[in-house]
Write an enzyme that holds these catalytic residues in place. Sequence first.
Site, PDB file in Angstrom:
ATOM      1  N   ASP A  32       7.644   3.985   8.618  1.00 30.25           N
ATOM      2  CA  ASP A  32       7.827   3.496   7.269  1.00 30.25           C
ATOM      3  C   ASP A  32       7.798   4.676   6.440  1.00 30.25           C
ATOM      4  O   ASP A  32       7.123   5.680   6.826  1.00 30.25           O
ATOM      5  CB  ASP A  32       6.934   2.284   7.112  1.00 30.25           C
ATOM      6  CG  ASP A  32       7.055   1.438   5.932  1.00 30.25           C
ATOM      7  OD1 ASP A  32       7.417   2.028   4.838  1.00 30.25           O
ATOM      8  OD2 ASP A  32       7.136   0.227   6.192  1.00 30.25           O
ATOM      9  N   ASP A  50      11.953   8.457   6.141  1.00 27.19           N
ATOM     10  CA  ASP A  50      12.733   7.821   5.461  1.00 27.19           C
ATOM     11  C   ASP A  50      13.939   7.458   6.518  1.00 27.19           C
ATOM     12  O   ASP A  50      14.693   8.260   6.821  1.00 27.19           O
ATOM     13  CB  ASP A  50      13.472   8.738   4.302  1.00 27.19           C
ATOM     14  CG  ASP A  50      14.200   7.912   3.382  1.00 27.19           C
ATOM     15  OD1 ASP A  50      14.855   6.725   3.950  1.00 27.19           O
ATOM     16  OD2 ASP A  50      14.383   8.241   2.289  1.00 27.19           O
ATOM     17  N   ALA A 119      17.495 -15.971   5.083  1.00 31.53           N
ATOM     18  CA  ALA A 119      18.219 -17.232   4.646  1.00 31.53           C
ATOM     19  C   ALA A 119      18.959 -17.057   3.364  1.00 31.53           C
ATOM     20  O   ALA A 119      19.817 -17.895   2.917  1.00 31.53           O
ATOM     21  CB  ALA A 119      17.145 -18.394   4.148  1.00 31.53           C
ATOM     22  N   CYS A 120      18.651 -16.084   2.701  1.00 26.69           N
ATOM     23  CA  CYS A 120      19.632 -15.500   1.287  1.00 26.69           C
ATOM     24  C   CYS A 120      21.085 -15.402   1.788  1.00 26.69           C
ATOM     25  O   CYS A 120      21.964 -14.903   1.005  1.00 26.69           O
ATOM     26  CB  CYS A 120      18.971 -14.378   0.656  1.00 26.69           C
ATOM     27  SG  CYS A 120      17.379 -14.516   0.131  1.00 26.69           S
ATOM     28  N   TYR A 149      21.389  -8.693  -2.056  1.00 24.12           N
ATOM     29  CA  TYR A 149      20.703  -8.759  -0.794  1.00 24.12           C
ATOM     30  C   TYR A 149      21.049  -9.616   0.256  1.00 24.12           C
ATOM     31  O   TYR A 149      21.194  -9.039   1.265  1.00 24.12           O
ATOM     32  CB  TYR A 149      19.301  -9.241  -1.505  1.00 24.12           C
ATOM     33  CG  TYR A 149      18.242  -9.449  -0.344  1.00 24.12           C
ATOM     34  CD1 TYR A 149      17.538  -8.373   0.345  1.00 24.12           C
ATOM     35  CD2 TYR A 149      17.933 -10.689  -0.048  1.00 24.12           C
ATOM     36  CE1 TYR A 149      16.679  -8.703   1.488  1.00 24.12           C
ATOM     37  CE2 TYR A 149      16.891 -10.915   0.991  1.00 24.12           C
ATOM     38  CZ  TYR A 149      16.326  -9.940   1.522  1.00 24.12           C
ATOM     39  OH  TYR A 149      15.298 -10.313   2.696  1.00 24.12           O
ATOM     40  N   LYS A 153      22.601  -8.252   4.015  1.00 25.66           N
ATOM     41  CA  LYS A 153      22.083  -8.889   5.188  1.00 25.66           C
ATOM     42  C   LYS A 153      23.219  -9.458   5.997  1.00 25.66           C
ATOM     43  O   LYS A 153      23.270  -9.408   7.179  1.00 25.66           O
ATOM     44  CB  LYS A 153      21.155 -10.127   5.023  1.00 25.66           C
ATOM     45  CG  LYS A 153      19.732  -9.848   4.155  1.00 25.66           C
ATOM     46  CD  LYS A 153      18.930  -9.151   5.350  1.00 25.66           C
ATOM     47  CE  LYS A 153      17.599  -8.757   4.737  1.00 25.66           C
ATOM     48  NZ  LYS A 153      16.841  -7.817   5.999  1.00 25.66           N
ATOM     49  N   ASN A 178      11.299 -17.332   3.528  1.00 24.74           N
ATOM     50  CA  ASN A 178      10.448 -17.210   3.057  1.00 24.74           C
ATOM     51  C   ASN A 178       8.974 -17.051   3.771  1.00 24.74           C
ATOM     52  O   ASN A 178       8.222 -18.158   3.753  1.00 24.74           O
ATOM     53  CB  ASN A 178      10.033 -18.500   1.989  1.00 24.74           C
ATOM     54  CG  ASN A 178      11.071 -18.166   0.786  1.00 24.74           C
ATOM     55  OD1 ASN A 178      11.310 -17.445   0.357  1.00 24.74           O
ATOM     56  ND2 ASN A 178      12.003 -19.321   0.647  1.00 24.74           N
ATOM     57  N   ALA A 193       7.065 -16.503  -4.258  1.00 20.46           N
ATOM     58  CA  ALA A 193       6.433 -17.603  -4.829  1.00 20.46           C
ATOM     59  C   ALA A 193       4.995 -17.843  -4.435  1.00 20.46           C
ATOM     60  O   ALA A 193       4.220 -18.012  -5.203  1.00 20.46           O
ATOM     61  CB  ALA A 193       7.154 -18.772  -4.927  1.00 20.46           C
ATOM     62  N   GLN A 218      13.035 -26.563  -8.376  1.00 16.95           N
ATOM     63  CA  GLN A 218      14.100 -25.893  -7.475  1.00 16.95           C
ATOM     64  C   GLN A 218      13.020 -26.034  -6.139  1.00 16.95           C
ATOM     65  O   GLN A 218      11.979 -25.921  -6.083  1.00 16.95           O
ATOM     66  CB  GLN A 218      14.146 -24.502  -7.661  1.00 16.95           C
ATOM     67  CG  GLN A 218      12.976 -23.504  -7.909  1.00 16.95           C
ATOM     68  CD  GLN A 218      12.401 -23.517  -9.378  1.00 16.95           C
ATOM     69  OE1 GLN A 218      12.431 -24.565 -10.025  1.00 16.95           O
ATOM     70  NE2 GLN A 218      12.008 -22.321  -9.875  1.00 16.95           N
TER      71      GLN A 218
HETATM   72  P1  NAD Z   1       8.285  -5.383   3.214  1.00 21.47           P
HETATM   73  O1  NAD Z   1       8.740  -4.932   1.849  1.00 21.47           O
HETATM   74  O2  NAD Z   1       6.719  -5.736   3.061  1.00 21.47           O
HETATM   75  O3  NAD Z   1       8.548  -4.635   4.288  1.00 21.47           O
HETATM   76  C1  NAD Z   1       9.706  -3.793   4.326  1.00 21.47           C
HETATM   77  C2  NAD Z   1       9.130  -2.271   4.662  1.00 21.47           C
HETATM   78  O4  NAD Z   1      10.355  -1.323   4.786  1.00 21.47           O
HETATM   79  C3  NAD Z   1       8.308  -1.629   3.541  1.00 21.47           C
HETATM   80  O5  NAD Z   1       7.341  -1.533   4.065  1.00 21.47           O
HETATM   81  C4  NAD Z   1       9.072  -0.524   3.229  1.00 21.47           C
HETATM   82  O6  NAD Z   1       8.241   0.609   2.800  1.00 21.47           O
HETATM   83  C5  NAD Z   1      10.021  -0.085   4.219  1.00 21.47           C
HETATM   84  N1  NAD Z   1      11.023   0.685   3.911  1.00 21.47           N
HETATM   85  C6  NAD Z   1      11.919   0.377   3.027  1.00 21.47           C
HETATM   86  N2  NAD Z   1      13.120   1.537   2.811  1.00 21.47           N
HETATM   87  C7  NAD Z   1      12.522   2.231   3.729  1.00 21.47           C
HETATM   88  C8  NAD Z   1      13.258   3.473   4.480  1.00 21.47           C
HETATM   89  N3  NAD Z   1      14.186   3.962   3.858  1.00 21.47           N
HETATM   90  N4  NAD Z   1      12.546   4.078   5.244  1.00 21.47           N
HETATM   91  C9  NAD Z   1      11.469   3.523   6.089  1.00 21.47           C
HETATM   92  N5  NAD Z   1      10.914   2.317   5.730  1.00 21.47           N
HETATM   93  C10 NAD Z   1      11.365   1.681   4.626  1.00 21.47           C
HETATM   94  O7  NAD Z   1       9.086  -6.811   3.595  1.00 21.47           O
HETATM   95  P2  NAD Z   1       8.716  -7.927   4.775  1.00 21.47           P
HETATM   96  O8  NAD Z   1       8.284  -9.150   3.929  1.00 21.47           O
HETATM   97  O9  NAD Z   1       7.737  -7.444   5.654  1.00 21.47           O
HETATM   98  O10 NAD Z   1      10.060  -8.463   5.223  1.00 21.47           O
HETATM   99  C11 NAD Z   1      10.673  -7.437   6.666  1.00 21.47           C
HETATM  100  C12 NAD Z   1      12.015  -7.919   6.738  1.00 21.47           C
HETATM  101  O11 NAD Z   1      12.149  -9.259   6.789  1.00 21.47           O
HETATM  102  C13 NAD Z   1      13.092  -7.162   5.620  1.00 21.47           C
HETATM  103  O12 NAD Z   1      14.134  -6.738   6.317  1.00 21.47           O
HETATM  104  C14 NAD Z   1      13.253  -8.463   4.900  1.00 21.47           C
HETATM  105  O13 NAD Z   1      14.574  -8.499   4.413  1.00 21.47           O
HETATM  106  C15 NAD Z   1      13.148  -9.486   6.089  1.00 21.47           C
HETATM  107  N6  NAD Z   1      12.982 -10.924   5.560  1.00 21.47           N
HETATM  108  C16 NAD Z   1      11.750 -11.137   4.821  1.00 21.47           C
HETATM  109  C17 NAD Z   1      11.345 -12.349   4.436  1.00 21.47           C
HETATM  110  C18 NAD Z   1      10.225 -12.800   3.634  1.00 21.47           C
HETATM  111  O14 NAD Z   1      10.062 -13.996   3.217  1.00 21.47           O
HETATM  112  N7  NAD Z   1       9.131 -11.699   3.769  1.00 21.47           N
HETATM  113  C19 NAD Z   1      12.502 -13.313   4.343  1.00 21.47           C
HETATM  114  C20 NAD Z   1      13.745 -12.967   4.688  1.00 21.47           C
HETATM  115  C21 NAD Z   1      13.942 -11.987   5.462  1.00 21.47           C
END
Ligand code: NAD
Length: 336
Positions: A32, A50, A119-120, A149, A153, A178, A193, A218
Amino acid sequence: MKKALVCGAGGFIGSHMVKRLKKEGFWVRGVDLKYPQFSPTQADDFVIGDLRDPALCRHVVDMKFDEVYQFAADMGGAGYVFTGENDADIMHNSALINLNMLEACYRRNIKRIFYSSSACIYPKYNQEDPANPNCAEESAYPAFPDSEYGWEKLFSERLYLAFHRNYGMEVRIARYHNIFGPEGSWNDGREKAPAAICRKVAMAEDGGEIEIWGDGQQTRSFLYIDECLEGTLRLMRSDWTGPVNIGSEEMVTIDQLAYLVMEIAGKKIRVRHIPGPQGVRGRCSDNRLIKKKLGWSPSYPLKEGLKKTYAWIEEQVKKLNLQEKREDKSNETQEN
Ligand code: NAD
């Protein structure tokens, strides 16, 4: 010993997944940009780096992993995703991560990789009636997500499926709805939310007021983190690719969510509706496919998950208040 790689291991879902895989006896490497914010990582090896950089991706995929989980993405709640201000970053950063990770895994002959979609991706035109949203998996096309976004996806889902078809990689794709729980963003502008409402209620006086974006009518469904992990592992270890919804079918309005949190907190608070980014009018998981394919679907009640989340956020608010008081005191002493 089985080995797993967790990308996005410093984030909400990734850090919980690391804990779960450690409990199962895996050797785990996390990657991360940052360490988890709220508790030390349990990963055996944690690489700060990164994933937009292909060399970093090749570096972290330097051995054979039994399971690779790709959670890293540039994302956040409505305040981050739906304002339009972060669209270029969201699309560019997340697409690069997925392109690089798939390439690195392909080179190492890694077979099994999980991708966290959302779900988006579902079309806006099926989510305009808050009482009857359609989020059945096959309704994704013709595509019309309501945010960039969601478009990224959808592109990445197709990318993973193409690597599956052309190179025989065992990809697994879930569309999360969510996800919430302790140790997630709650006050950094990326909160969703449930966390935002828990924070507002925890900070409000009994008899006070909180603000809610939109008219509060909503609808959404929210899934507790433990159920998300359970569904993810079941899908990962099944012989089926997906994409499949991993979400709850317990649909509530945002106002109902707020009243549920107030009930848990034992506070009576007025709700004031203000303009703000909201996303689609209605969204709820449709769990027919997951039940059919995996013989399982989430069942943990929203209220139980909220109780745990509220308790954690209340604790964070108290810590913050205490810290602010200490800072005020030290400023006063310096001035005197
Ligand atoms: P989060 O933002 O807490 O975790 C994502 C992590 O990715 C972060 O820690 C961020 O630092 C890391 N990251 C971003 N860019 C990076 C890079 N360039 N290199 C290395 N690390 C990087 O999000 P989350 O809630 O844990 O979600 C995890 C995954 O699930 C995501 O892909 C998100 O789109 C998907 N998702 C989450 C939800 C939700 O409700 N949380 C819903 C739908 C999809």
